[in-house]
Design a protein around this motif. Structure first.
Motif, PDB file in Angstrom:
ATOM      1  N   SER A  16      -8.138  -3.951  -5.297  1.00 34.75           N
ATOM      2  CA  SER A  16      -7.901  -2.724  -5.172  1.00 34.75           C
ATOM      3  C   SER A  16      -7.340  -2.174  -3.872  1.00 34.75           C
ATOM      4  O   SER A  16      -6.731  -0.958  -3.472  1.00 34.75           O
ATOM      5  N   TYR A  17      -7.145  -3.020  -2.734  1.00 37.61           N
ATOM      6  CA  TYR A  17      -6.502  -2.958  -1.449  1.00 37.61           C
ATOM      7  C   TYR A  17      -4.770  -3.064  -1.392  1.00 37.61           C
ATOM      8  O   TYR A  17      -4.475  -2.894  -0.405  1.00 37.61           O
ATOM      9  N   ILE A  18      -4.558  -3.445  -2.477  1.00 37.12           N
ATOM     10  CA  ILE A  18      -3.311  -3.632  -2.867  1.00 37.12           C
ATOM     11  C   ILE A  18      -2.408  -2.865  -3.474  1.00 37.12           C
ATOM     12  O   ILE A  18      -3.086  -2.155  -4.289  1.00 37.12           O
ATOM     13  N   GLN A  19      -1.298  -2.381  -2.981  1.00 37.16           N
ATOM     14  CA  GLN A  19      -0.345  -1.185  -3.675  1.00 37.16           C
ATOM     15  C   GLN A  19       0.342  -1.778  -4.683  1.00 37.16           C
ATOM     16  O   GLN A  19       1.307  -2.861  -4.306  1.00 37.16           O
ATOM     17  N   PHE A  20       0.568  -1.205  -5.927  1.00 32.51           N
ATOM     18  CA  PHE A  20       1.293  -1.769  -7.157  1.00 32.51           C
ATOM     19  C   PHE A  20       2.359  -0.811  -7.350  1.00 32.51           C
ATOM     20  O   PHE A  20       2.276   0.595  -7.391  1.00 32.51           O
ATOM     21  N   PRO A  21       3.776  -1.146  -7.578  1.00 29.66           N
ATOM     22  CA  PRO A  21       4.642  -0.185  -7.933  1.00 29.66           C
ATOM     23  C   PRO A  21       4.404   0.729  -9.375  1.00 29.66           C
ATOM     24  O   PRO A  21       4.842   1.875  -9.240  1.00 29.66           O
ATOM     25  N   PHE A  22       3.363   0.241 -10.316  1.00 25.91           N
ATOM     26  CA  PHE A  22       3.305   1.043 -11.413  1.00 25.91           C
ATOM     27  C   PHE A  22       1.818   1.137 -11.275  1.00 25.91           C
ATOM     28  O   PHE A  22       0.985   0.366 -10.789  1.00 25.91           O
TER      29      PHE A  22
END
Length: 309
Positions: A16-22
């Motif tokens: 949840s701490y990671i930003q994903f492009p989609f």
């Protein structure tokens, strides 16, 4: 998280701490999903589980893969292409872990006919080798495809989803060109692996279906057992013990995949789609589809096509 299965929801919740492009929400609802990211955000240790999604990982770093009870030391650039139904875990050894990964669900894999060739290939199969070590030439090519996918994912190009799908296809084609089918298979092939491979090849050879006049000929575990010249109980045991799924559930899942593909990509009547898949009565096809998806074939065709406009 289940002790036996990691879902896409589990995967994103643990990261949840990671930003994903989609978007990482609105998943698990029968809609197509894809994501890509740099591997520097990866977990150094993952649980030993099956997955309900596909994942391709470019590994730059040293670690150990435990795949179906067998340990492989990954000490040079490699691609990890596991079969979702086979349990595996990863344990990083070196502090530096780099590379990329992409993941996608079955709906993304089913969405276009261009993926059918890979369903018949050794990729993502329980009997094939999950680790492909890369020479300098193939490594450079794989990095380019991942970099382009990630750049496209973060961009605002209207048709970036289609472009990414094509890049993924190019990546998988590059593997098949560089590594023939024989080299993607384990060196020592057991009788169980040969039987599983034979079943898989027979199943996927039937697809794609090109006409309602040529319906499926093998739809049951008994049909495949006869073609493979083994007792159906033995076939069921081998498949269940290897993949964690029953023979019948695998067959039904592949029939459902083809049903969705035909509903979205042909103008056939619903009854023609059902007949081609081996359902003599339209009501039987409707019941099968609704039980599997929660909606009717007609509603799926209409709602999904509208979503893609």
């Amino acid at each position: 998280m289940s002790e036996q299965l990691e879902t896409l929801s589990d995967f994103y919740r643990e990261r949840s701490y990671i930003q994903f492009p989609f978007s990482t929400t609105d998943i698990g609802k029968g809609i197509s999903h894809f994501n890509v990211n740099a591997r520097k955000y990866c977990n150094f240790k993952t649980p030993y589980n099956r997955r309900d999604f596909y994942k391709i990982t470019l590994i730059l770093g040293v670690g150990e893969l435990n795949y179906n009870g067998h340990t492989t030391l990954v000490d040079r650039p490699a691609l990890l292409i596991p079969c979702p139904s086979v349990p595996y875990s990863w344990n990083s050894i070196s502090a530096e872990q780099d590379g990329y990964y992409c993941l996608f669900n079955q709906e993304f894999f089913n969405e276009h006919y261009q993926f059918d060739i890979f369903k018949r290939s050794p990729l993502f199969k329980a009997w094939s080798e999950p680790v492909i070590f890369l020479d300098d030439k193939l490594l450079a090519l794989v990095k380019i495809y991942f970099e382009q996918m990630l750049e496209m994912a973060h961009g605002d190009y209207t048709f970036k989803y289609e472009a990414i799908r094509n890049l993924l296809c190019l990546l998988m084609h590059a593997l098949l060109v560089d590594k023939p089918a024989a080299s993607l298979s384990s060196g020592e092939v057991s009788a169980s692996s040969r039987l599983l491979r034979g079943f898989d090849e027979l199943l996927h050879q039937q697809f794609p279906l090109d006409s309602p006049e040529n319906p499926l000929t093998m739809r049951s575990a008994a049909d495949f057992a006869r073609a493979l010249n083994v007792h159906v109980n033995h076939l069921n045991y081998v498949i269940k013990s290897t993949t964690g799924n029953t023979t019948t559930s695998i067959i039904k899942s592949r029939i459902l995949e083809e049903a969705k593909t035909l509903l979205l990509n042909t103008q056939w009547d619903i009854s023609e789609v059902g007949y081609c898949l081996g359902f003599e009565e339209p009501a039987h096809f409707n019941n099968f589809f609704k039980k599997s998806t929660g909606t009717t074939p007609l509603h799926y065709r209409q709602s999904t096509r509208i979503a893609h406009i």
